[in-house]
Write a protein that holds these residues in place. Structure first.
Motif, PDB file in Angstrom:
ATOM      1  N   ASP A  39       0.871  -1.166   0.000  1.00 12.88           N
ATOM      2  CA  ASP A  39       0.000   0.000   0.000  1.00 12.88           C
ATOM      3  C   ASP A  39       0.913   1.223   0.000  1.00 12.88           C
ATOM      4  O   ASP A  39       1.416   1.634   1.053  1.00 12.88           O
ATOM      5  N   GLU A  40       1.170   1.759  -1.191  1.00 10.38           N
ATOM      6  CA  GLU A  40       2.117   2.860  -1.341  1.00 10.38           C
ATOM      7  C   GLU A  40       1.656   4.105  -0.591  1.00 10.38           C
ATOM      8  O   GLU A  40       2.468   4.805   0.023  1.00 10.38           O
ATOM      9  N   ALA A  41       0.370   4.396  -0.620  1.00 13.65           N
ATOM     10  CA  ALA A  41      -0.151   5.597   0.031  1.00 13.65           C
ATOM     11  C   ALA A  41       0.086   5.569   1.540  1.00 13.65           C
ATOM     12  O   ALA A  41       0.347   6.599   2.160  1.00 13.65           O
ATOM     13  N   ASP A  42       0.006   4.379   2.136  1.00 17.61           N
ATOM     14  CA  ASP A  42       0.160   4.238   3.582  1.00 17.61           C
ATOM     15  C   ASP A  42       1.524   3.665   3.969  1.00 17.61           C
ATOM     16  O   ASP A  42       1.819   3.506   5.148  1.00 17.61           O
ATOM     17  N   ASP A  43       2.346   3.307   2.967  1.00 14.39           N
ATOM     18  CA  ASP A  43       3.669   2.710   3.176  1.00 14.39           C
ATOM     19  C   ASP A  43       3.594   1.481   4.084  1.00 14.39           C
ATOM     20  O   ASP A  43       4.284   1.390   5.097  1.00 14.39           O
ATOM     21  N   ARG A  44       2.732   0.545   3.697  1.00 21.47           N
ATOM     22  CA  ARG A  44       2.564  -0.690   4.455  1.00 21.47           C
ATOM     23  C   ARG A  44       2.661  -1.892   3.528  1.00 21.47           C
ATOM     24  O   ARG A  44       2.112  -1.884   2.417  1.00 21.47           O
ATOM     25  N   LEU A  45       3.361  -2.930   3.982  1.00 21.83           N
ATOM     26  CA  LEU A  45       3.364  -4.207   3.283  1.00 21.83           C
ATOM     27  C   LEU A  45       2.064  -4.922   3.616  1.00 21.83           C
ATOM     28  O   LEU A  45       1.559  -4.809   4.744  1.00 21.83           O
ATOM     29  N   LEU A  46       1.538  -5.675   2.659  1.00 20.86           N
ATOM     30  CA  LEU A  46       0.279  -6.392   2.857  1.00 20.86           C
ATOM     31  C   LEU A  46       0.487  -7.874   2.578  1.00 20.86           C
ATOM     32  O   LEU A  46       0.994  -8.240   1.514  1.00 20.86           O
ATOM     33  N   ILE A  47       0.080  -8.675   3.535  1.00 25.01           N
ATOM     34  CA  ILE A  47       0.082 -10.121   3.353  1.00 25.01           C
ATOM     35  C   ILE A  47      -1.328 -10.608   3.592  1.00 25.01           C
ATOM     36  O   ILE A  47      -1.947 -10.303   4.616  1.00 25.01           O
ATOM     37  N   ASN A  48      -1.846 -11.353   2.637  1.00 28.56           N
ATOM     38  CA  ASN A  48      -3.204 -11.880   2.720  1.00 28.56           C
ATOM     39  C   ASN A  48      -3.094 -13.344   3.104  1.00 28.56           C
ATOM     40  O   ASN A  48      -2.382 -14.113   2.456  1.00 28.56           O
ATOM     41  N   THR A  49      -3.784 -13.739   4.147  1.00 21.76           N
ATOM     42  CA  THR A  49      -3.753 -15.120   4.605  1.00 21.76           C
ATOM     43  C   THR A  49      -5.134 -15.524   5.086  1.00 21.76           C
ATOM     44  O   THR A  49      -6.061 -14.717   5.106  1.00 21.76           O
ATOM     45  N   GLU A  50      -5.255 -16.763   5.467  1.00 19.34           N
ATOM     46  CA  GLU A  50      -6.541 -17.246   5.959  1.00 19.34           C
ATOM     47  C   GLU A  50      -6.538 -17.234   7.488  1.00 19.34           C
ATOM     48  O   GLU A  50      -5.523 -17.530   8.124  1.00 19.34           O
TER      49      GLU A  50
END
Length: 129
Positions: A39-50
């Motif tokens: 998320d470039e706007a918030d400078d956060r890495l995103l990991i999608n998991t269950e």
């Protein structure tokens, strides 16, 4: 707080696999390969998991994580991040996993069937190499 360098943003547009390290309740490392987003706007890495997967359970007890990724086009180019999971959210997680499936698999919908629910781990980078 550190930031993801501009010259590394392209890693999040490719089929770049990352390895995320979390700590178990016993303090042992748990490392898994994951699809990664940013998320470039918030400078956060995103990991999608269950929900209920080991990494999701681990970050609920200890939000500290390490993330490492290698450019799929140049194995000598990498990004390494030490940070903290700020939030674990279901908001937008189903749409997000479909978006990742389009990038990583070239399909419209994520497969296999989701057993519980999808969550997004939002990681604040504290140190970046």
């Amino acid at each position: 707080m550190a930031s993801i360098p501009d010259d590394c943003h392209d890693l999040f547009e490719k089929q770049t696999f990352a390895h995320v390290a979390t700590l178990t309740a016993a303090g042992l490392p748990h490392v898994t390969p994951v699809w990664i987003d940013y998320d470039e706007a918030d400078d956060r890495l995103l990991i999608n998991t269950e929900r209920g997967r080991q990494k999701e359970r681990n970050v609920r007890n200890n939000p500290g994580v390490g993330v490492s990724m290698t450019d799929p086009d140049d194995p000598y180019r990498f990004l390494s991040v030490i940070g903290e999971v700020e939030t674990v959210t279901t908001d937008g997680a189903r749409d997000h996993i479909d978006e990742l499936a389009r990038r990583y698999q070239g399909v419209d919908e994520y497969q296999p069937t989701i057993q519980t629910e999808r969550v997004i781990l939002r990681i604040r980078p504290d140190r970046v190499l």
